[in-house]
Design a protein around this motif. Structure first.
Motif, PDB file in Angstrom:
ATOM      1  N   LYS A  43      43.267  43.570  26.720  1.00  0.00           N
ATOM      2  CA  LYS A  43      42.388  42.483  26.110  1.00  0.00           C
ATOM      3  C   LYS A  43      41.330  42.201  27.399  1.00  0.00           C
ATOM      4  N   LYS A  44      41.988  42.032  28.720  1.00  0.00           N
ATOM      5  CA  LYS A  44      41.142  41.543  29.729  1.00  0.00           C
ATOM      6  C   LYS A  44      40.028  42.903  30.070  1.00  0.00           C
ATOM      7  N   LEU A  45      40.579  44.197  29.811  1.00  0.00           N
ATOM      8  CA  LEU A  45      39.685  45.192  30.239  1.00  0.00           C
ATOM      9  C   LEU A  45      38.735  45.288  29.113  1.00  0.00           C
ATOM     10  N   ILE A  46      38.925  44.812  27.969  1.00  0.00           N
ATOM     11  CA  ILE A  46      38.030  44.804  26.961  1.00  0.00           C
ATOM     12  C   ILE A  46      36.981  43.853  27.273  1.00  0.00           C
ATOM     13  N   ALA A  47      37.169  42.755  27.784  1.00  0.00           N
ATOM     14  CA  ALA A  47      36.023  41.586  28.464  1.00  0.00           C
ATOM     15  C   ALA A  47      35.313  42.235  29.546  1.00  0.00           C
ATOM     16  N   MET A  48      36.071  43.078  30.303  1.00  0.00           N
ATOM     17  CA  MET A  48      35.343  43.409  31.696  1.00  0.00           C
ATOM     18  C   MET A  48      34.414  44.509  31.299  1.00  0.00           C
ATOM     19  N   ILE A  49      34.783  45.499  30.394  1.00  0.00           N
ATOM     20  CA  ILE A  49      33.831  46.480  29.933  1.00  0.00           C
ATOM     21  C   ILE A  49      32.506  45.935  29.165  1.00  0.00           C
ATOM     22  N   GLU A  50      32.790  45.064  28.451  1.00  0.00           N
ATOM     23  CA  GLU A  50      31.787  44.179  27.813  1.00  0.00           C
ATOM     24  C   GLU A  50      30.797  43.797  28.813  1.00  0.00           C
ATOM     25  N   ILE A  51      31.091  43.093  29.725  1.00  0.00           N
ATOM     26  CA  ILE A  51      30.338  42.380  30.706  1.00  0.00           C
ATOM     27  C   ILE A  51      29.444  43.623  31.691  1.00  0.00           C
ATOM     28  N   LEU A  52      30.381  44.667  31.786  1.00  0.00           N
ATOM     29  CA  LEU A  52      29.815  45.814  32.708  1.00  0.00           C
ATOM     30  C   LEU A  52      28.839  46.489  31.789  1.00  0.00           C
ATOM     31  N   PHE A  53      28.670  46.564  30.376  1.00  0.00           N
ATOM     32  CA  PHE A  53      27.715  47.153  29.631  1.00  0.00           C
ATOM     33  C   PHE A  53      26.593  46.293  29.447  1.00  0.00           C
ATOM     34  N   ASP A  54      26.649  45.003  29.312  1.00  0.00           N
ATOM     35  CA  ASP A  54      25.802  44.096  29.160  1.00  0.00           C
ATOM     36  C   ASP A  54      24.661  43.996  30.233  1.00  0.00           C
ATOM     37  N   ASN A  55      23.458  44.555  29.708  1.00  0.00           N
ATOM     38  CA  ASN A  55      22.488  44.736  30.699  1.00  0.00           C
ATOM     39  C   ASN A  55      21.763  43.445  31.027  1.00  0.00           C
ATOM     40  N   ARG A  56      22.222  42.309  30.390  1.00  0.00           N
ATOM     41  CA  ARG A  56      21.452  40.985  30.765  1.00  0.00           C
ATOM     42  C   ARG A  56      22.302  40.315  31.833  1.00  0.00           C
ATOM     43  N   THR A  57      23.468  40.904  32.267  1.00  0.00           N
ATOM     44  CA  THR A  57      24.190  40.264  33.316  1.00  0.00           C
ATOM     45  C   THR A  57      23.944  40.763  34.645  1.00  0.00           C
ATOM     46  N   ASN A  58      23.767  42.105  34.711  1.00  0.00           N
ATOM     47  CA  ASN A  58      23.765  42.694  36.097  1.00  0.00           C
ATOM     48  C   ASN A  58      24.913  42.414  37.252  1.00  0.00           C
ATOM     49  N   LEU A  59      25.980  42.333  36.732  1.00  0.00           N
ATOM     50  CA  LEU A  59      26.922  41.970  37.717  1.00  0.00           C
ATOM     51  C   LEU A  59      27.558  43.129  38.180  1.00  0.00           C
ATOM     52  N   SER A  60      27.939  43.215  39.586  1.00  0.00           N
ATOM     53  CA  SER A  60      28.389  44.322  40.021  1.00  0.00           C
ATOM     54  C   SER A  60      29.930  44.537  39.746  1.00  0.00           C
ATOM     55  N   ILE A  61      30.545  45.461  40.001  1.00  0.00           N
ATOM     56  CA  ILE A  61      31.846  45.760  39.544  1.00  0.00           C
ATOM     57  C   ILE A  61      32.952  44.679  40.790  1.00  0.00           C
ATOM     58  N   ASN A  62      32.331  44.648  42.016  1.00  0.00           N
ATOM     59  CA  ASN A  62      33.068  43.623  42.732  1.00  0.00           C
ATOM     60  C   ASN A  62      32.995  42.060  42.237  1.00  0.00           C
ATOM     61  N   GLU A  63      31.755  41.711  41.729  1.00  0.00           N
ATOM     62  CA  GLU A  63      31.648  40.439  41.176  1.00  0.00           C
ATOM     63  C   GLU A  63      32.578  40.210  39.886  1.00  0.00           C
ATOM     64  N   ILE A  64      32.679  41.577  38.838  1.00  0.00           N
ATOM     65  CA  ILE A  64      33.398  41.258  37.824  1.00  0.00           C
ATOM     66  C   ILE A  64      34.894  40.907  38.136  1.00  0.00           C
TER      67      ILE A  64
END
Length: 272
Positions: free
Chosen positions: A155-176
């Motif tokens: 479940k944690k990975l699901i949430a992280m991938i959703e953020i990674l794919f969200d073009n509006r957040t622009n978070l780096s992998i380190n920030e995630i």
């Protein structure tokens, strides 16, 4: 080309993006996507070429699973292709295969090696079914039986991938990683197990898909603006990244899309 898309019912729609029927003369180059697929081939055998010249190939007959691809693949059916393709969501395939998905990355594997006789039985049912709706239902039932037996993604990975794919957040992998209090190594391990590749590769493939969908209907003169819209550092970075995954320049892809109307429907497949 005949192309029909079917969205499966709940709970399969949590893991399967769509089940697609494709019919036509199938020869061309498949470009990398962000998820795996499962294929039932209802007509002639299918060739997966191991070189760019379409000379050396491996035969795939009834069915196979295509791991997440990170490079172009050249394929051809022997005759008129009739194929049902289960397109998983990024983390969806794990639920049905229940193996670390990095084993499948950049591979095509016969379903005989995964589901034994059950894959053949499903293929035979598909051959006997007269109507396309029946075929979609047969594939759904096959998937549902596999879903009942296997565990769900992290479940944690699901949430992280959703953020990674969200073009509006622009978070780096380190920030995630910081947001979820997880080490980058642990995130890499989870991503390779449940998706097949690292988060960095997933992010690159996601940007490629966005690029393909956008420029398949764009004119070449708009590509400079597109590079900046997709947050590439400059045009050269955009060109190099695109060629890395497609073996083409963006302008070459645009010309092919103008010549092949089917690429507006399926931008990740270049017919020859």
């Amino acid at each position: 080309m005949k192309y029909q898309k079917h969205i499966p019912k709940f709970p399969l729609d949590n893991y399967v993006d769509s089940i697609i029927y494709i019919e036509g003369n199938n020869k061309g180059t498949g470009l990398p996507k962000t998820a795996m697929s499962l294929n039932f081939n209802l007509e002639d055998s299918f060739k997966l070429f191991t070189d760019k010249q379409f000379t050396h190939y491996i035969d795939y007959k009834k069915h196979w699973v295509a791991g997440l691809q990170t490079k172009p693949t050249n394929v051809e059916s022997y005759g008129i292709s009739k194929m049902l393709v289960v397109q998983f969501k990024t983390l969806g395939a794990f639920v049905f295969l229940n193996d670390p998905l990095h084993y499948y990355a950049d591979n095509y594997i016969s379903l005989d090696n995964i589901f034994n006789k059950e894959a053949d039985e499903t293929w035979e049912q598909l051959q006997e079914a007269q109507f396309l709706n029946e075929k979609f239902l047969i594939v759904e039932n096959f998937l549902y039986r596999k879903l009942l037996k296997n565990k769900l993604p992290n479940k944690k990975l699901i949430a992280m991938i959703e953020i990674l794919f969200d073009n509006r957040t622009n978070l780096s992998i380190n920030e995630i990683c910081k947001q979820f209090n997880i080490s980058r190594k642990h995130l890499n391990d989870l991503s390779k197990e449940y998706a097949g590749v690292s988060p960095k590769m997933l992010s690159s493939l996601n940007r490629l898909q966005t690029t393909l969908k956008t420029i398949s209907s764009s004119k070449s003169e708009k590509l400079t603006n597109l590079a900046y819209e997709l947050e590439y550092f400059d045009q050269a970075h955009f060109n190099n990244d695109f060629k890395r995954f497609t073996n083409l320049k963006p302008t070459e892809y645009v010309k092919l899309a103008e010549q092949n109307p089917t690429m507006k429907i399926v931008p990740h497949f270049i017919p020859f």
